[in-house]
Design a protein around this motif. Structure first.
Motif, PDB file in Angstrom:
ATOM      1  N   GLN A   1       0.812  -1.221   0.000  1.00  0.00           N
ATOM      2  CA  GLN A   1       0.000   0.000   0.000  1.00  0.00           C
ATOM      3  C   GLN A   1       0.843   1.267   0.000  1.00  0.00           C
ATOM      4  O   GLN A   1       0.308   2.351   0.147  1.00  0.00           O
ATOM      5  N   SER A   2       2.164   1.154  -0.129  1.00  0.00           N
ATOM      6  CA  SER A   2       3.049   2.308   0.019  1.00  0.00           C
ATOM      7  C   SER A   2       2.711   3.052   1.309  1.00  0.00           C
ATOM      8  O   SER A   2       2.506   4.253   1.334  1.00  0.00           O
ATOM      9  N   ALA A   3       2.612   2.263   2.367  1.00  0.00           N
ATOM     10  CA  ALA A   3       2.153   2.776   3.655  1.00  0.00           C
ATOM     11  C   ALA A   3       3.031   2.246   4.777  1.00  0.00           C
ATOM     12  O   ALA A   3       3.938   1.448   4.565  1.00  0.00           O
ATOM     13  N   ALA A   4       2.736   2.714   5.972  1.00  0.00           N
ATOM     14  CA  ALA A   4       3.369   2.209   7.183  1.00  0.00           C
ATOM     15  C   ALA A   4       2.286   2.018   8.227  1.00  0.00           C
ATOM     16  O   ALA A   4       1.221   2.632   8.162  1.00  0.00           O
ATOM     17  N   GLU A   5       2.574   1.161   9.172  1.00  0.00           N
ATOM     18  CA  GLU A   5       1.670   0.959  10.308  1.00  0.00           C
ATOM     19  C   GLU A   5       2.411   1.292  11.584  1.00  0.00           C
ATOM     20  O   GLU A   5       3.556   0.864  11.782  1.00  0.00           O
ATOM     21  N   LEU A   6       1.764   2.060  12.429  1.00  0.00           N
ATOM     22  CA  LEU A   6       2.285   2.325  13.765  1.00  0.00           C
ATOM     23  C   LEU A   6       1.998   1.071  14.577  1.00  0.00           C
ATOM     24  O   LEU A   6       0.848   0.774  14.872  1.00  0.00           O
ATOM     25  N   VAL A   7       3.041   0.316  14.919  1.00  0.00           N
ATOM     26  CA  VAL A   7       2.819  -0.914  15.676  1.00  0.00           C
ATOM     27  C   VAL A   7       2.954  -0.683  17.173  1.00  0.00           C
ATOM     28  O   VAL A   7       2.442  -1.470  17.962  1.00  0.00           O
TER      29      VAL A   7
END
Length: 163
Positions: free
Chosen positions: A89-95
């Motif tokens: 998704q050309s994204a990041a997730e705050l884990v």
């Protein structure tokens, strides 16, 4: 009222350990400092060991050590932000986002989030996602102020098993 952040605040990233001229610290030691008195899913506190938690965070999306940052103030851990890429998704997730009890209510969580969003933008990522306990009102307020919008609602369930 948001207090001014200390001039001595700085960030560094991990490859599992980081060294500065002042100290050597592993993320394994930093994470529990920010896990004290959690507002996000407090019922899960103490159910998993730190190594297990870190392993779980590493496998969400695509791990990039440069997106795992620790904030230090006057030589003490004051915050942790862990972001993983979501390449499809050309994204990041705050884990994970955590602030030590001594540094809460001083604007550090906002600084960590802005820093994290900047890191993502520098890497060409266009979207940042996260999950938060809806009962964690300080976090909900922070994320709304930073422009995040609710897109889904999930229910987390857990049961301890007898040995």
């Amino acid at each position: 009222v948001e207090l001014a952040l200390p001039v001595s605040l700085f960030f560094f990233f991990f490859n599992d350990t980081a060294t500065t001229e002042i100290y050597t610290l592993s993320l394994h030691d930093a994470l529990p400092i920010c896990y004290e008195q959690p507002l996000d899913c407090p019922g899960l506190r103490g159910m998993r060991q730190t190594d297990d938690v870190l392993t779980g965070h590493r496998v969400i999306g695509s791990f990039d050590a440069s997106l795992w940052q620790v904030a230090m103030t006057n030589g003490q851990v004051t915050g942790v932000i862990l972001l993983n890429r979501t390449p499809q998704q050309s994204a990041a997730e705050l884990v994970y986002l955590g602030v030590s009890p001594m540094a809460r209510d001083k604007g550090l969580a906002r600084a960590l989030m802005r820093h994290g969003m900047s890191l993502c933008a520098q890497r060409g990522l266009r979207l940042l996602t996260l999950a938060v306990d809806q009962a964690n009102e300080p976090a909900m307020k922070l994320y709304r102020r930073l422009g995040f919008t609710r897109t889904a609602r999930k229910v987390a369930m857990i049961r301890q098993l007898k040995h």
